[in-house]
Design an enzyme around this catalytic site. Sequence first.
Site, PDB file in Angstrom:
ATOM      1  N   GLY A 161      -4.637 -13.924  12.514  1.00  0.00           N
ATOM      2  CA  GLY A 161      -5.687 -13.432  11.635  1.00  0.00           C
ATOM      3  C   GLY A 161      -6.727 -14.503  11.412  1.00  0.00           C
ATOM      4  N   ARG A 162      -6.466 -15.366  10.431  1.00  0.00           N
ATOM      5  CA  ARG A 162      -7.473 -16.366  10.052  1.00  0.00           C
ATOM      6  C   ARG A 162      -7.953 -17.237  11.203  1.00  0.00           C
ATOM      7  NH1 ARG A 162      -3.934 -18.546   5.365  1.00  0.00           N
ATOM      8  NH2 ARG A 162      -2.418 -17.911   6.935  1.00  0.00           N
ATOM      9  N   TYR A 176       0.855  -1.189   0.000  1.00  0.00           N
ATOM     10  CA  TYR A 176       0.000   0.000   0.000  1.00  0.00           C
ATOM     11  C   TYR A 176       0.896   1.247   0.000  1.00  0.00           C
ATOM     12  CZ  TYR A 176      -3.490  -3.518   0.814  1.00  0.00           C
ATOM     13  OH  TYR A 176      -4.269  -4.628   0.666  1.00  0.00           O
TER      14      TYR A 176
HETATM   15  C1  LIG Z   1      -9.547 -11.405   5.256  1.00  0.00           C
HETATM   16  C2  LIG Z   1      -8.237 -10.773   5.581  1.00  0.00           C
HETATM   17  C3  LIG Z   1      -8.118  -9.396   5.590  1.00  0.00           C
HETATM   18  C4  LIG Z   1      -6.913  -8.792   5.910  1.00  0.00           C
HETATM   19  N1  LIG Z   1      -6.831  -7.442   6.019  1.00  0.00           N
HETATM   20  C5  LIG Z   1      -5.722  -6.850   6.507  1.00  0.00           C
HETATM   21  C6  LIG Z   1      -5.683  -5.462   6.822  1.00  0.00           C
HETATM   22  O1  LIG Z   1      -6.662  -4.764   6.697  1.00  0.00           O
HETATM   23  N2  LIG Z   1      -4.522  -4.948   7.277  1.00  0.00           N
HETATM   24  C7  LIG Z   1      -3.401  -5.715   7.451  1.00  0.00           C
HETATM   25  O2  LIG Z   1      -2.365  -5.202   7.859  1.00  0.00           O
HETATM   26  N3  LIG Z   1      -3.427  -7.029   7.191  1.00  0.00           N
HETATM   27  C8  LIG Z   1      -4.555  -7.616   6.750  1.00  0.00           C
HETATM   28  N4  LIG Z   1      -4.594  -8.982   6.569  1.00  0.00           N
HETATM   29  C9  LIG Z   1      -3.424  -9.779   6.917  1.00  0.00           C
HETATM   30  C10 LIG Z   1      -3.558 -10.320   8.344  1.00  0.00           C
HETATM   31  O3  LIG Z   1      -3.524  -9.282   9.302  1.00  0.00           O
HETATM   32  C11 LIG Z   1      -2.434 -11.307   8.662  1.00  0.00           C
HETATM   33  O4  LIG Z   1      -1.216 -10.622   8.598  1.00  0.00           O
HETATM   34  C12 LIG Z   1      -2.410 -12.472   7.702  1.00  0.00           C
HETATM   35  O5  LIG Z   1      -3.718 -13.003   7.515  1.00  0.00           O
HETATM   36  C13 LIG Z   1      -1.499 -13.583   8.199  1.00  0.00           C
HETATM   37  O6  LIG Z   1      -1.921 -14.037   9.457  1.00  0.00           O
HETATM   38  P1  LIG Z   1      -2.756 -15.416   9.645  1.00  0.00           P
HETATM   39  O7  LIG Z   1      -1.930 -16.494   9.040  1.00  0.00           O
HETATM   40  O8  LIG Z   1      -2.886 -15.549  11.144  1.00  0.00           O
HETATM   41  O9  LIG Z   1      -4.060 -15.240   8.959  1.00  0.00           O
HETATM   42  C14 LIG Z   1      -5.795  -9.590   6.205  1.00  0.00           C
HETATM   43  C15 LIG Z   1      -5.919 -10.965   6.171  1.00  0.00           C
HETATM   44  C16 LIG Z   1      -7.124 -11.571   5.891  1.00  0.00           C
HETATM   45  C17 LIG Z   1      -7.225 -13.075   5.921  1.00  0.00           C
END
Ligand SMILES: Cc1cc2nc3c(=O)[nH]c(=O)nc-3n(C[C@H](O)[C@H](O)[C@H](O)COP(=O)(O)O)c2cc1C
Length: 757
Positions: free
Chosen positions: A707-708, A566
């Site tokens: 996150g997920r 971004y």
């Molecule tokens: C649906 C979704 C939306 C996301 N939106 C953002 C966001 O708005 N800002 C951000 O920094 N990361 C965003 N991410 C990244 C997550 O914060 C995180 O870094 C990423 O999913 C990896 O973590 P996880 O393996 O626990 O899901 C998003 C991830 C997902 C799955």
Amino acid sequence: MRIVSIGGGPAGLFFAIVMKRVQPAASIVVHERNAPGDTFGWGVVFSDQTLGNIATADPDTFARIADEFVRWDAIDVNYRGRTIRAGGQGFAGIARKRLLAILHERALALGVDVRFNSAIEAVDVRGADVIVAADGANSATRRAHAPVFGTTLEGRRCRYMWLGCRQTFEAFTFAFERTDHGWFQIHAYQFDADTSTVIVECREETWRAAGLDLMSAADSIAYCERLFARYLGGHPLMSNAAHLASPWLSFVQVNNARWHHANIVLLGDAAHTAHFSIGSGTKLALEDAIGLAHALATHEQPAPAFAAYEAERRVEVLRLQNAARNSTEWFENVDRYASLEAEQFAYSLLSRSQRLSHENLRLRDAAYVHGMERWLAQRSGLDAPVPPMFLPFRLRDVELANRIVVSPMAMYRCVDGTPDDFYLVHLGARAQGGAGLVFTEMTCVAADARISPGCAGMYRDEHLAGWKRIVDFVHANTPAKIALQLGHAGPKGSTQVGWASPDEPLAEGNWPLIGPSAVAFGERNAVPREMTRADMDRVIKQFVRAAHMGITAGFDLLELHCAHGYLLSSFITPLTNKRTDDYGGSLANRLRFPLEVFRALRENWTSGKPMSVRISATDWVDDGVTPDDAVEIARAFAAAGADLIDVSAGQTSRRAKPVYGRMFQTPFSDKIRNELQIATMAVGNITDADQINGIIAAGRADLVALGRPHLADPYFTLHAAATLGYAAQPWPLSYLPGRDQYLRTVRRAAEAAEVVR
Ligand SMILES: Cc1cc2nc3c(=O)[nH]c(=O)nc-3n(C[C@H](O)[C@H](O)[C@H](O)COP(=O)(O)O)c2cc1C
Ligand SMILES: Cc1cc2nc3c(=O)[nH]c(=O)nc-3n(C[C@H](O)[C@H](O)[C@H](O)COP(=O)(O)OP(=O)(O)OC[C@H]3O[C@@H](n4cnc5c(N)ncnc54)[C@H](O)[C@@H]3O)c2cc1C
């Protein structure tokens, strides 16, 4: 079938043994260039699990090896005058010479034709149906066809000597000594009644600075004897590497895109290497041997057998190579961990490969893990040990109840940027779910700063009202704190919502984009307009306005989104920043605008409240941001007042080749935290409490964002507390009957698992 094996090391010999067992009629000749007993190296170690595989493949070999094993249970970590011991490790050692002698005898007994002093260059192998290239890491057979095998060789950063010693170590011993030139370490273990392996290792630059590159072998060894005298009990270090120009070697990571070509198949170190610090090279070689022999016995033709062998073995090899890479990097970067206290240094070492988890360590030695938890608790001012994820953490005036964070995640449900009831329920439920800190998604500072039409904003009165309602709910009903992540989409703006085609432009209604340079994020994305100074001033004002609204809404922490391609991230990465003014070129220049934004926010954000920055610690592209750059990026933001670096990675380029895996971004957090001694948050494929406990205990991060997992389970933290038996975790009072039933269910499942075991 006529089989020729080039190399009579563990791979070549054990392959011949297993092949003879599964197909007694096969004709197998093993060519070994050395004489019997003429091998380099001292002992090798095996973990318990490896023994099971050998036992099944050839009980006879197993019985003979097991007879000679020296077994030990504990690992000692000697560091800064302290010895930290962890038990239950279950290793066995044997002299490499004895292992080869046993394999040789067994091969002969089964009718294998083993020819010593027979270098393959001098032998005609044209009549063979199968040529097994088991000629080690330097395989000449592989080299002759390197382009076909797709060989890559990666030299690593340390020098080591593989030595022997008559000192008998009662535990697998790691010892670290600091010199004026850098750290030296030994990996030492006993492998027969009166001999031990002692591997001495240091960084290449340390080795040179100490003058070891110019010293004779004898002087090098004398240097190491003096340095590690307190562990050697007066015994000299012995070398059996007289055939080498220097006893100091560098580990080379060998990989091959293909493991077979025509009638040649690669086996053991010829196919792949794994750093000796996880003691798995021989294990992999022996297991390859089993895999290849079984594949050849079950397929009529070599080609499908080779393919089946490669398919079966690749996964396991990759798994171990990933673990070995983490371990290699740990030992290459001892200096990084030198500020840790002995307890955490030892824990970090034990869990360095990310394969041995907190609960694995507990199973091996419950008292050790209990002691570690007690130590961590004392440092946090607690009277009694708690699972590390439940340690409190303070950032400025904000006290977080635990280390679990709901990672920022876009929901794409806003209309004109306003967070509505969906967001209240979504974030409210996750705050009730027990995480210490809950993040908003990337909240955009202007309408044209949004990623998609569904993104949340902080630029209109309705937005402030919507966010305040959510923040008030979280504060009134839960112990959680709530953070506002602010961002500007820049070149990745005007795209579709997450469940459509993310990062792709809208079918209609696209808005103009801005960026550091006129470089589009992808083929179909619009080319952004290169920002002028006036654009920069306007964007800074938009961020500051959003921060003021954040203060009014009552957020506890402010995060600046400088990751994932971004706007601010696109300034930092050279992949999209092609400017020739003060805002492009060097990393310092590329950081200039993001730092201007950060400083403006820090000046306007409440001084008692913390600020964090999310960064992409690597672009996963050769000419992009590297983890070393990430340290400099983190350093710059920390100097500007960031209290926490939120360490993400990638999403900055469509050319990226990420290396995914469990906790795959955590090593970047580890690097930044321990090289700079600043607080970090790890994120990325961290899925369970065990992983979180390990990350916190090892000091790889201070906070862990999920996150997920939080999309699948808003009550992740409550459930983890129940599973770990952590009774102090508060649940919403109205939910207590649910907690009690959940605890009973967890207890019954644990009892049932115990019965099965
Ligand atoms: C649906 C979704 C939306 C996301 N939106 C953002 C966001 O708005 N800002 C951000 O920094 N990361 C965003 N991410 C990244 C997550 O914060 C995180 O870094 C990423 O999913 C990896 O973590 P996880 O393996 O626990 O899901 C998003 C991830 C997902 C799955
Ligand atoms: C310092 C160090 C410590 C280690 N510690 C451990 C440990 O604790 N545990 C563990 O599991 N692994 C350990 N390893 C790794 C282990 O040594 C190797 O992974 C293992 O030996 C691989 O077996 P291999 O048969 O594939 O290759 P090698 O053992 O290298 O055998 C290859 C054989 O091929 C022969 N050869 C080469 N070229 C020719 C030719 N042209 N013609 C005929 N013969 C040829 C060589 O002489 C050699 O005997 C360690 C390695 C090092 C360097």
